[in-house]
Enzyme design. Sequence first.
Site, short mmCIF file in Angstrom:
data_model
loop_
_atom_site.label_atom_id
_atom_site.label_comp_id
_atom_site.label_asym_id
_atom_site.label_seq_id
_atom_site.Cartn_x
_atom_site.Cartn_y
_atom_site.Cartn_z
N SER A 1 0.75 -1.22 0.13
CA SER A 1 0.08 -0.04 -0.01
C SER A 1 0.83 1.16 0.16
O SER A 1 2.04 1.26 0.74
CB SER A 1 -0.82 -0.04 1.34
N TYR B 1 -2.57 -0.08 10.20
CA TYR B 1 -2.61 -0.33 8.74
C TYR B 1 -1.38 -0.15 8.19
O TYR B 1 -0.56 -1.12 7.51
CB TYR B 1 -3.71 0.05 7.95
N LYS C 1 1.72 -2.70 6.87
CA LYS C 1 1.92 -2.64 5.49
C LYS C 1 3.47 -2.26 5.23
O LYS C 1 4.35 -2.70 4.39
CB LYS C 1 1.12 -1.84 4.54
#
Length: 265
Positions: A150, A163, A167
């Site tokens: 991402s 997140y 990532k």
Amino acid sequence: MNEQTLAGRSIVVSGGTQGVGAAVVRAAAAAGAAVTFTGRRPELGEALLDELTASGARAAYVRADVADPASAVASVATAVDTFGRLDGLCNAAGITTRGTLLDTTPDLFDQHIAINLRGPFFTMQAAVKQMIAQNEAGTVDGGSIVNIISMAAHAGQPYLAPYTAAKAGLAGLTKNAAYAHRFDRIRINGINIGWTETEGEAQIQKRFHDADDDWAAQASTRLPMGRLNQPADTARFVTFLLSDRCGVVTGSVIDWDQYVVGAHD
């Protein structure tokens, strides 16, 4: 007509029942691969399997939760048992539930690590072990892995704290594994995808941002290219990275977005 750049290959796709993962499954099958894909929702998995087999593709669905390391072993084992070999892996499973540094609970943090980092880690582990065994047996030479990461791995918005942590870890893992297994001829690369129009993103926008049904159209008017990234766009690039057309490239984490990191007005 689709070019058969993955003809004769056996590919595993985690999180392959919807969104980017499902697009990768379709693209890999269209490119000639036998595809084993995983997902938690059997109704989606069976529907996609029926679609693929009706088109003449070779495919297998494994009901699996990527948060469970045993699922990683199961997906690789199914691919080998069904199609006799493993040539490639795409880790596409992931969650984007929101949380800031201040309001993220230990459970939410652990969930992100389990799905966005631990799952890919152990799926890669199982895949690389299989690829090395094939290399030593002389049945398959090398292999290729693509991790869907991402743009948030660079920093992300404040509400993407867990997140981003997971990532960013996956981006580092991609490079570490690529370096460790370069002489096994296993190429490992990652794609930092940007804002993408998927079923899951629609749910996230409505749940956390009070978005309307036309959220994607509204968002597109604010973007440089006039549209959100589409899963099929990413899927075509994944199949390129999985194929021999990618050449010798390994250890690359490629920004796949219309936002330019580091640039500002």
